[in-house]
Design a protein around this motif. Structure first.
Motif, PDB file in Angstrom:
ATOM      1  N   SER A 197       0.834  -1.206   0.000  1.00 55.52           N
ATOM      2  CA  SER A 197       0.000   0.000   0.000  1.00 55.52           C
ATOM      3  C   SER A 197       0.874   1.263   0.000  1.00 55.52           C
ATOM      4  N   ILE A 198       2.012   1.216   0.694  1.00 57.73           N
ATOM      5  CA  ILE A 198       2.913   2.382   0.676  1.00 57.73           C
ATOM      6  C   ILE A 198       3.505   2.573  -0.715  1.00 57.73           C
ATOM      7  N   ARG A 199       3.864   1.459  -1.362  1.00 60.13           N
ATOM      8  CA  ARG A 199       4.378   1.568  -2.742  1.00 60.13           C
ATOM      9  C   ARG A 199       3.314   2.167  -3.657  1.00 60.13           C
ATOM     10  N   ALA A 200       2.065   1.704  -3.488  1.00 62.65           N
ATOM     11  CA  ALA A 200       0.968   2.226  -4.314  1.00 62.65           C
ATOM     12  C   ALA A 200       0.738   3.707  -4.026  1.00 62.65           C
ATOM     13  N   ASP A 201       0.807   4.084  -2.730  1.00 63.86           N
ATOM     14  CA  ASP A 201       0.623   5.496  -2.369  1.00 63.86           C
ATOM     15  C   ASP A 201       1.693   6.383  -2.982  1.00 63.86           C
ATOM     16  N   ALA A 202       2.915   5.855  -3.083  1.00 62.69           N
ATOM     17  CA  ALA A 202       4.002   6.644  -3.664  1.00 62.69           C
ATOM     18  C   ALA A 202       3.696   7.008  -5.107  1.00 62.69           C
ATOM     19  N   LEU A 203       2.934   6.165  -5.774  1.00 61.30           N
ATOM     20  CA  LEU A 203       2.567   6.421  -7.174  1.00 61.30           C
ATOM     21  C   LEU A 203       1.082   6.743  -7.312  1.00 61.30           C
ATOM     22  N   ARG A 204       0.411   7.000  -6.176  1.00 58.19           N
ATOM     23  CA  ARG A 204      -1.042   7.208  -6.133  1.00 58.19           C
ATOM     24  C   ARG A 204      -1.502   8.217  -7.183  1.00 58.19           C
ATOM     25  N   GLY A 205      -2.536   7.839  -7.872  1.00 58.33           N
ATOM     26  CA  GLY A 205      -3.127   8.738  -8.838  1.00 58.33           C
ATOM     27  C   GLY A 205      -2.325   8.893 -10.119  1.00 58.33           C
ATOM     28  N   ASP A 206      -1.199   8.224 -10.196  1.00 59.70           N
ATOM     29  CA  ASP A 206      -0.349   8.384 -11.368  1.00 59.70           C
ATOM     30  C   ASP A 206      -0.472   7.183 -12.295  1.00 59.70           C
ATOM     31  N   VAL A 207      -1.675   6.990 -12.810  1.00 62.30           N
ATOM     32  CA  VAL A 207      -1.899   5.874 -13.727  1.00 62.30           C
ATOM     33  C   VAL A 207      -0.978   6.009 -14.926  1.00 62.30           C
ATOM     34  N   GLU A 208      -0.816   7.245 -15.388  1.00 65.23           N
ATOM     35  CA  GLU A 208       0.065   7.489 -16.524  1.00 65.23           C
ATOM     36  C   GLU A 208       1.513   7.139 -16.170  1.00 65.23           C
ATOM     37  N   LEU A 209       1.909   7.432 -14.929  1.00 70.44           N
ATOM     38  CA  LEU A 209       3.262   7.117 -14.490  1.00 70.44           C
ATOM     39  C   LEU A 209       3.493   5.609 -14.467  1.00 70.44           C
ATOM     40  N   LYS A 210       2.480   4.864 -13.987  1.00 66.15           N
ATOM     41  CA  LYS A 210       2.603   3.401 -13.952  1.00 66.15           C
ATOM     42  C   LYS A 210       2.705   2.837 -15.367  1.00 66.15           C
ATOM     43  N   ALA A 211       1.879   3.360 -16.270  1.00 65.74           N
ATOM     44  CA  ALA A 211       1.925   2.901 -17.658  1.00 65.74           C
ATOM     45  C   ALA A 211       3.269   3.259 -18.286  1.00 65.74           C
ATOM     46  N   ALA A 212       3.772   4.446 -17.955  1.00 65.29           N
ATOM     47  CA  ALA A 212       5.075   4.856 -18.482  1.00 65.29           C
ATOM     48  C   ALA A 212       6.177   3.948 -17.957  1.00 65.29           C
ATOM     49  N   ALA A 213       6.075   3.532 -16.687  1.00 63.70           N
ATOM     50  CA  ALA A 213       7.081   2.637 -16.112  1.00 63.70           C
ATOM     51  C   ALA A 213       7.079   1.298 -16.845  1.00 63.70           C
ATOM     52  N   ARG A 214       5.890   0.778 -17.165  1.00 57.09           N
ATOM     53  CA  ARG A 214       5.809  -0.478 -17.927  1.00 57.09           C
ATOM     54  C   ARG A 214       6.408  -0.313 -19.314  1.00 57.09           C
ATOM     55  N   ARG A 215       6.121   0.818 -19.952  1.00 54.43           N
ATOM     56  CA  ARG A 215       6.685   1.074 -21.280  1.00 54.43           C
ATOM     57  C   ARG A 215       8.196   1.190 -21.212  1.00 54.43           C
ATOM     58  N   LEU A 216       8.707   1.818 -20.153  1.00 53.79           N
ATOM     59  CA  LEU A 216      10.153   1.950 -19.983  1.00 53.79           C
ATOM     60  C   LEU A 216      10.822   0.579 -19.918  1.00 53.79           C
ATOM     61  N   VAL A 217      10.231  -0.320 -19.153  1.00 54.24           N
ATOM     62  CA  VAL A 217      10.796  -1.674 -19.033  1.00 54.24           C
ATOM     63  C   VAL A 217      10.843  -2.331 -20.406  1.00 54.24           C
ATOM     64  N   GLU A 218       9.778  -2.194 -21.173  1.00 55.20           N
ATOM     65  CA  GLU A 218       9.732  -2.786 -22.514  1.00 55.20           C
ATOM     66  C   GLU A 218      10.750  -2.131 -23.442  1.00 55.20           C
ATOM     67  N   GLU A 219      10.862  -0.803 -23.375  1.00 58.06           N
ATOM     68  CA  GLU A 219      11.811  -0.093 -24.230  1.00 58.06           C
ATOM     69  C   GLU A 219      13.251  -0.471 -23.892  1.00 58.06           C
ATOM     70  N   ILE A 220      13.542  -0.604 -22.607  1.00 57.82           N
ATOM     71  CA  ILE A 220      14.887  -0.983 -22.186  1.00 57.82           C
ATOM     72  C   ILE A 220      15.231  -2.377 -22.708  1.00 57.82           C
ATOM     73  N   ALA A 221      14.295  -3.314 -22.536  1.00 54.64           N
ATOM     74  CA  ALA A 221      14.534  -4.681 -23.017  1.00 54.64           C
ATOM     75  C   ALA A 221      14.712  -4.701 -24.536  1.00 54.64           C
ATOM     76  N   SER A 222      13.883  -3.943 -25.242  1.00 57.49           N
ATOM     77  CA  SER A 222      13.979  -3.903 -26.706  1.00 57.49           C
ATOM     78  C   SER A 222      15.297  -3.287 -27.156  1.00 57.49           C
ATOM     79  N   LEU A 223      15.713  -2.211 -26.489  1.00 56.55           N
ATOM     80  CA  LEU A 223      16.967  -1.563 -26.865  1.00 56.55           C
ATOM     81  C   LEU A 223      18.156  -2.488 -26.600  1.00 56.55           C
ATOM     82  N   ARG A 224      18.129  -3.218 -25.494  1.00 55.65           N
ATOM     83  CA  ARG A 224      19.202  -4.184 -25.225  1.00 55.65           C
ATOM     84  C   ARG A 224      19.249  -5.251 -26.331  1.00 55.65           C
ATOM     85  N   TYR A 225      18.092  -5.666 -26.793  1.00 52.30           N
ATOM     86  CA  TYR A 225      18.007  -6.655 -27.874  1.00 52.30           C
ATOM     87  C   TYR A 225      18.650  -6.099 -29.152  1.00 52.30           C
TER      88      TYR A 225
END
Length: 200
Positions: A92-120
């Motif tokens: 819950s504390i982790r969620a609160d740290a990003l509370r209301g930032d749905v866009e931030l969470k989606a951006a974090a997922r995209r970042l992980v994908e972009e990093i993996a793709s760039l390494r490839y």
């Protein structure tokens, strides 16, 4: 696309060093002054980027430690809560740290994908450079050196982009630590007010 759980940039640093050595070897075999100068310039850019990667590696290590401290603190807090029969609070504390930032969470997922793709892409570029243009039947000499320089340029600039993405990704861990600091500060203020105690 590609999922990886790799931390740091060790592989990219080694890759850029190996490709840089290849530039020096080709410069030693250059058949003209122009080709030697182009290879030297290409090596200079690769060496600069290597220096940037090494500097960024230290920065990423600091950011990673910050993120690990916050996670370690929350894990210990959860363990303590379970021992006392309370509900764990880490998620819950982790969620609160990003509370209301749905866009931030989606951006974090995209970042992980972009990093993996760039390494490839970086691995494939490195493989192509190491295979050598001659082995693929595209001629030798100046053409091979130009193609090698182009691949080193792609690899080096890709490494710099990777560092930027990794720094963005690690920023989420520092956000959690800031949130934890705020919670601790609030708890101390509340305890002070209830107990009538003055800190420091």
């Amino acid at each position: 696309m590609v999922r990886e759980n790799i931390r740091g940039i060790d592989e990219e640093i080694v890759g850029l060093r190996v490709l840089g050595r290849g530039l020096l070897e080709r410069q030693a075999r250059a058949t003209s002054g122009t080709e030697a100068a182009q290879l030297g310039d290409s090596y200079s850019k690769a060496a600069y980027r290597l220096g940037e990667l090494m500097r960024a590696e230290a920065e990423l290590e600091i950011l990673g430690r910050t993120s690990e401290r916050a996670d370690d603190f929350l894990n210990r807090l959860d363990k303590l809560a379970v021992e006392h029969g309370w509900e764990p609070v880490g998620d819950s504390i982790r969620a609160d740290a990003l509370r209301g930032d749905v866009e931030l969470k989606a951006a974090a997922r995209r970042l992980v994908e972009e990093i993996a793709s760039l390494r490839y892409v970086l691995r494939n570029t490195f493989r192509l450079a190491m295979e050598g243009i001659r082995e693929r039947g595209e001629g030798g000499g100046g053409q091979e050196a130009r193609e090698y320089m182009r691949l080193v340029e792609i690899y080096g600039s890709g490494c710099v982009r990777l560092v930027k993405l990794l720094k963005m990704e690690e920023g989420g861990g520092s956000r959690l630590e800031v949130h934890l600091d705020e919670l601790i500060q609030d708890a101390m203020e509340e305890a002070r007010d209830r107990l009538g105690v003055r800190w420091g």
